[in-house]
Scaffold this active site. Structure first.
Site: not given
Length: 252
Positions: A110, A130
């Site tokens: 990210e 995630e």
């Protein structure tokens, strides 16, 4: 002591995630230091640009789950330390290049999304785990990932596939794939090409990057999602499940 080195090569700051025995997993101290160094070099007063890379076979395994948050306050602090790296990158007056040398997982992948370009090697891959671990995305990924890859973002987050370099290039997650031996030189060459003498690079970066107001709104949404994951118990259960799986793999 942080797991991060900082060097200046050909007038470019090279920030290297340097914990290869742990696949460059990021603890909070390293994340805070990374944001600090990006701001330090990002003024353009001493270097022409910044390259972010990793040492060894991984770019980074993401958040160090051996230091996973145990309270809601720690969850907030963990997210904030990731968010601040994004802020620091988007506020620089110089180009920021992600030289993704290997696998980039979770929060580490990210971090690359807000960089001005991402280049990799055939060994590069992206992995957003995630959804299956009770965690939620951060770093304005809810905005930036879709901005880069469109509807592929939904599949990447919900199904959590490993995205190899060739696919990452095809969908726009990577901008180039080069030989591993030339990765750092190519990243530095990009900085030089983008910063001509007398140019208006800083002004164009501000125009072409996502608006900070939009990024901050994404942070708020992501913080709310993290809060719900924590209060529901999903985050705690997901991290515990991760370590159970690791232990089973070690004894298999």
């Amino acid at each position: 002591m942080t797991s991060l080195t900082s060097d200046v090569v050909r007038d470019v700051a090279v920030l290297t995630l340097d914990r290869p025995d742990k696949l460059n997993a990021l603890d909070v101290i390293t994340r805070l230091r990374l944001a600090e160094l990006i701001r330090e070099h990002g003024t353009g007063d001493t270097v022409r640009g910044i390259v972010l890379t990793g040492r060894g076979r991984a770019f980074s395994a993401g958040e160090d789950l051996s230091q996973a948050p145990t309270t809601e306050e720690e969850v907030h602090a963990a997210f904030e330390s990731f968010h601040d790296i994004t802020r620091a990158i988007l506020e620089t007056r110089v180009p920021v290049v992600a030289a993704v040398n290997g696998i980039a997982v979770g929060g580490a992948s990210e971090i690359t999304l807000c960089c001005d370009t991402r280049i990799g090697t055939p060994a590069t891959s992206y992995f957003q785990p995630e959804n299956g671990r009770g965690l939620t995305i951060s770093n304005a990924t809810s905005l930036l990932l879709r901005r880069l890859v469109g509807n592929h973002a939904m599949r990447m987050v919900l199904a959590s596939p490993r995205v190899p370099a060739d696919e990452a290039l095809r969908i726009g997650l990577l901008d180039e794939v080069v030989d591993p031996d030339t990765l750092l030189d190519r990243a530095i060459d990009i900085v030089h090409a983008w910063t001509p003498e007398g140019g208006t690079t800083a002004l164009h970066l501000a125009l072409l990057r996502p608006l900070l107001a939009e990024v901050e709104a994404a942070f708020e949404r992501e913080d709310a999602a993290a809060h719900e994951a924590w209060t529901s118990g999903l985050l705690t259960a997901g991290v515990a499940g991760f370590w159970t799986t690791k232990a089973e793999e070690a004894t298999a």
